[in-house]
Design an enzyme around this catalytic site. Structure first.
Site, PDB file in Angstrom:
ATOM      1  CE  LYS A 281      -3.829   1.732   2.735  1.00 47.80           C
ATOM      2  NZ  LYS A 281      -4.596   1.985   3.567  1.00 47.80           N
TER       3      LYS A 281
ATOM      4  CB  SER B  67      -7.063   4.059   3.095  1.00 46.07           C
ATOM      5  OG  SER B  67      -6.753   3.378   3.665  1.00 46.07           O
TER       6      SER B  67
ATOM      7  CB  SER C 126      -8.649   1.396   5.710  1.00 49.99           C
ATOM      8  OG  SER C 126      -8.872   2.565   6.165  1.00 49.99           O
TER       9      SER C 126
END
Length: 433
Positions: free
Chosen positions: A75, A144, A168
């Site tokens: 990520k 996210s 997330s």
């Protein structure tokens, strides 16, 4: 024949036996990315040549560790020394960290091949970036950890790193129909991850099944006890599962109602499981709001530099989040932390008669459109309580979009929670077949 449909655990075994080459696995991933990335848009950077060079070196050298030869995605909230890390913000376009985050360094040490960086929302908050849901490109993948969930769901990579401060990991995993694992708070070191909240941020893993997510997390944490094993290794009696609708149940959509009902039926049909209804303590009614106050206040602190020096480069949505955080008084913050402490002290009561809880991961399937990433309301309480949680796919909404449920365990019981989640996922799969 493509090797990518292999699970990460199967691939790891074949890589260790030298019946599969890391180079072939990486090439399969790159072929899938080439075929689908223009539509899904899960990546901010693909390290094609570096990944192939790393794979070739692993094929020629000694077996390195649990992740030997396995491609992973990172990520873009997480620092990588050899790839840009922009945190989903134009402020850091082209930013090159001096070193890897600890979790990335551990992954490399265990033999992983870092394939590239995946899209995050702006500073892992609520402003979406470009990623689409691979099940239907018109729908959000959640956030996210948007790119990580979408890349795994689309078969571009078997394993991905994500983070969670509210929802997330659980929410994008649920929306994309994959497994997400959020360990107990601090279970995976977060040094080198752009901070949002000192008391909430948690690094976790995304994979296509629970054993794969557990394998990745075990390598990152050094805890081989997290590897999925037979349930009998943990309990010599039936697994006691608590159905937990939570105080947020009024926000659940029909597909989540159906998923919980189907799960209850699957558990009752399994001779190795016992179903119980669990009502959370009264104090838990205030937990989601307490988590919100804590997250807002701590985010405003963590974004101080960007707020003071790059205000115009923050999205209007993030500007609003920062202003809301500054409006949280220190008295509200302290009261929220005190409420959370009382609720954590009642966790033993919550798990008194059950081994794990089964609860919604999100209000429903992914919302239509790409202008928002959905609501983390069903994840907030478990994140602030620091419990381990595992999203498991639990069917589909009438429109064909995935629905997820989360398995919640006691703090520190990560290995058991993963094993229980694997057993529950298998039970749900049997019901659906």
């Amino acid at each position: 024949m493509s090797k990518l449909p292999l699970s990460a655990c199967e691939a790891a075994h074949q890589l260790a036996q030298r019946s599969l080459r890391a180079e072939d696995l990486v090439r399969d991933c790159l072929e899938r990315i080439d075929a689908r990335e223009t539509q899904v848009q899960a990546w901010t950077h693909v390290a094609r040549e570096a990944a192939l060079a790393r794979a070739k070196a692993l094929d020629q050298g000694a077996h390195q560790g649990l992740l030997h030869g396995l491609p992973i995605a990172v990520k873009d909230l997480i620092a990588t020394a050899d790839m840009p890390t922009a945190y989903g913000s134009p402020i850091y376009a082209g930013h090159q960290p001096a070193n890897d985050a600890t979790c990335v360094a551990f992954a490399r040490e265990a033999g992983a091949v870092v394939l590239g960086k995946t899209v995050t929302t702006e500073f892992a908050t609520f402003q979406p970036n470009q990623t689409r849901n691979p099940h239907n490109l018109a729908y959000t993948p959640g956030g996210s950890s948007s790119g990580s969930a979408a890349a795994v769901a689309d078969g571009m990579v078997p394993l991905a790193l994500g983070t969670q401060t509210a929802g997330s990991l659980m929410r994008p995993a649920a929306y994309c129909g994959v497994v997400g694992f959020k360990p107990s708070f601090g279970g995976i070191n977060r040094a080198g991850v752009k901070p949002l909240s000192d008391t909430l941020d948690t690094v976790g893993t995304i994979a296509r099944n629970v054993p794969d997510a557990a394998l990745f997390a075990a390598a990152l944490s050094g805890r081989t006890s997290w590897l999925v094993c037979p349930l009998a290794d943990h309990v010599s009696r039936p697994l006691h599962v608590g159905m937990c609708h939570t105080y947020e149940w009024a926000q659940a959509l029909p597909e989540t109602h159906a998923a919980m009902q189907n799960a209850a039926h699957a558990i009752r049909a399994n001779a190795g499981m016992v179903l119980r209804d669990v009502q959370l303590p009264v104090d838990y009614q205030q937990l989601a709001q307490a988590q919100t106050f804590i997250q807002l206040a701590e985010q405003a602190q963590c974004f101080a530099y960007e707020r003071l020096n790059h205000w115009a480069q923050l999205s209007p949505r993030l500007q609003g989040i920062a202003q809301a955080g500054l409006a949280v008084t220190i008295e509200q913050y302290d009261q929220a932390q005190a409420m959370v402490a009382r609720c954590r002290a009642q966790l033993a009561e919550v798990f008194q008669d059950v081994d794990v809880l089964l609860a919604p991961s999100a209000p429903g399937a992914a919302p239509l459109g790409l202008d928002n990433t959905g609501d983390p309301v069903f994840c907030r309480i478990w994140t602030v309580l620091h419990t381990p949680t595992v999203n498991i796919p639990a069917g589909f909404a009438p429109n064909g979009m995935p629905v997820g449920l989360q398995v919640v365990g006691p703090v520190g019981a990560d290995g058991f929670t993963l094993t229980a989640a694997h057993a529950l996922h298998a039970s749900l799969d049997m019901l659906q077949k």
